[in-house]
Scaffold this motif. Structure first.
Motif, PDB file in Angstrom:
ATOM      1  N   ILE A  21       0.822  -1.210   0.000  1.00 47.48           N
ATOM      2  CA  ILE A  21       0.000   0.000   0.000  1.00 47.48           C
ATOM      3  C   ILE A  21       0.859   1.265   0.000  1.00 47.48           C
ATOM      4  O   ILE A  21       0.500   2.272  -0.607  1.00 47.48           O
ATOM      5  N   ILE A  22       2.001   1.172   0.644  1.00 49.66           N
ATOM      6  CA  ILE A  22       2.908   2.327   0.694  1.00 49.66           C
ATOM      7  C   ILE A  22       3.492   2.599  -0.690  1.00 49.66           C
ATOM      8  O   ILE A  22       3.509   3.737  -1.165  1.00 49.66           O
ATOM      9  N   ASP A  23       3.954   1.524  -1.324  1.00 50.07           N
ATOM     10  CA  ASP A  23       4.538   1.685  -2.659  1.00 50.07           C
ATOM     11  C   ASP A  23       3.508   2.114  -3.690  1.00 50.07           C
ATOM     12  O   ASP A  23       3.818   2.842  -4.623  1.00 50.07           O
ATOM     13  N   LYS A  25       0.956   4.040  -3.060  1.00 44.54           N
ATOM     14  CA  LYS A  25       0.735   5.470  -2.817  1.00 44.54           C
ATOM     15  C   LYS A  25       1.877   6.292  -3.416  1.00 44.54           C
ATOM     16  O   LYS A  25       1.659   7.340  -4.016  1.00 44.54           O
ATOM     17  N   LEU A  26       3.060   5.785  -3.253  1.00 43.40           N
ATOM     18  CA  LEU A  26       4.246   6.471  -3.745  1.00 43.40           C
ATOM     19  C   LEU A  26       4.257   6.548  -5.257  1.00 43.40           C
ATOM     20  O   LEU A  26       4.444   7.624  -5.842  1.00 43.40           O
TER      21      LEU A  26
ATOM     22  N   PHE B  41       0.870  14.714   2.181  1.00 39.59           N
ATOM     23  CA  PHE B  41       1.420  13.499   1.588  1.00 39.59           C
ATOM     24  C   PHE B  41       2.341  12.741   2.549  1.00 39.59           C
ATOM     25  O   PHE B  41       2.196  11.540   2.736  1.00 39.59           O
ATOM     26  N   LEU B  48       0.557   5.239   6.886  1.00 41.69           N
ATOM     27  CA  LEU B  48       0.420   3.923   6.273  1.00 41.69           C
ATOM     28  C   LEU B  48       1.560   3.019   6.726  1.00 41.69           C
ATOM     29  O   LEU B  48       1.360   1.830   6.989  1.00 41.69           O
TER      30      LEU B  48
END
Lengths: 180, 172
Positions: A21-23, A25-26, B41, B48
């Motif tokens: 999920i982090i990647d 978003k990135l 951001f 997260l």
């Protein structure tokens, strides 16, 4: 709009695939800073579903121009290490697809494994990005997107050519015209 | 008010975190991706990371507590944690994960347990520091917003009194 050459002014659409999920978003943020429209999914299965390539909705085997509306995607960027379908599997399925084989595919991975990189490039990936992906990596996508747009514009002119236009007499060497 | 002061301490604190190795260049990249259209951001990504990490650390604790330790499963969790810590620039957490994966390869249960303790420690450290950093930034913004609000009120009063608003330098 009038006649003449229509310039495609709508945004490029990128499909991003990553189980983190982090990647996700990135990569979404990075792509959006380049003004790309982004669809982000968390698995290879969801990506295939989105493209209409899952077995029960096989867009590839339906008549072209039939009810199935081919989704408009200009580039696919996917993580390599994912459960179930890996990025490599996804790449292969896309390259085997009639409809999507010409869409540029980019692989991302946290691991720098030369054999992995080689097999992905051999399978037709345009780029291999090492994570964490940087803005400078995303900047490398534009030429692939521009090339894709150019060639799809050529395809759109095809119906006219098939009606014996003078262009037909010119010898061409790309695969499409070797059908002659 | 103390915007300058807060700005200075925010910058100094960031520098300290980089200097001590808690955060690496990737965190700067995240900060660069933040702008007026995406003002939260960094906060969103870091949140997260916290959620994801806590879930993974929990899963790791359970997995290492089993009679038959499944090293493949543990390795998969650590791989994920390594990935996400790398993506936000949590350098020390990432480095412990690298060591952790080696211990998984060796199927060293005791070593893995020790590593788990270490990664939990590093995680808590970076979490505390990131929270402090974000709080400072939030406070700076609150002060900034308060200033803007105050100035807006002043402007309104001036106009109401029939005056012209003097040219300001970029305060807002």
């Amino acid at each position: 709009m009038g006649g003449g050459v229509a310039t495609e002014t709508h945004q490029f659409h990128v499909l991003a695939v990553d189980d983190s999920i982090i990647d996700r978003k990135l990569i979404e943020r990075l792509l959006k800073t380049s003004s790309y429209q982004v669809t982000a999914v968390d698995s290879g299965v969801k990506a295939l579903e989105f493209l209409g390539l899952l077995d029960d909705v096989d867009v590839d085997n339906t008549d072209s121009n039939s009810h199935h509306h081919k989704v408009e995607v200009n580039l696919i960027i996917t993580d390599y290490c994912m459960p179930a379908i890996t990025g490599y599997d996804l790449l292969r399925k896309i390259k085997e697809s009639k409809l999507f084989k010409d869409i540029p595919v980019v692989i991302m991975s946290s691991e720098n494994v030369p054999s992995r990189i080689n097999s992905c490039m051999e399978q037709g990936a345009e780029e291999f990005f090492l994570k964490p992906v940087q803005q400078s990596d995303v900047n490398k996508l534009r030429p692939h997107l521009m090339r894709g747009r150019k060639s799809s514009q050529n395809h759109k002119r095809k119906p006219v050519e098939e009606c014996l236009s003078p262009d037909r007499t010119r010898t061409r060497y790309n695969n499409h015209d070797l059908e002659l | 008010m103390e915007v300058d002061q807060l700005q200075r301490s925010f910058v100094e604190y960031s520098r300290l975190l980089f200097h001590e190795g808690f955060l690496d260049g990737q965190f700067s990249q995240l900060q660069l991706l933040q702008d007026e259209s995406n003002p939260d951001f960094v906060l969103e990504v870091v949140s997260l990371f916290f959620e994801d990490s806590e879930r993974l650390l929990n899963d790791l604790t359970i997995a290492l507590d089993q009679q038959n330790v499944e090293f493949k499963k543990i390795d998969a969790h650590v791989h994920q944690l390594k990935g996400s810590s790398s993506s936000i620039g949590a350098q020390r957490v990432k480095n412990v994960c690298i060591a952790f994966r080696n211990l998984c390869d060796e199927q060293n249960a005791e070593g893995c347990l020790r590593c788990l303790q270490q990664v939990k420690q590093e995680y808590l450290l970076v979490k505390t520091k990131l929270e402090a950093l974000l709080r400072e930034r939030h406070d700076k913004r609150v002060v900034h917003d308060l200033n803007c609000g105050f100035i807006f009120q002043l402007e309104q009063q001036i106009v109401a009194a029939g005056g012209a608003i003097p040219m300001l330098n970029e305060f807002c």
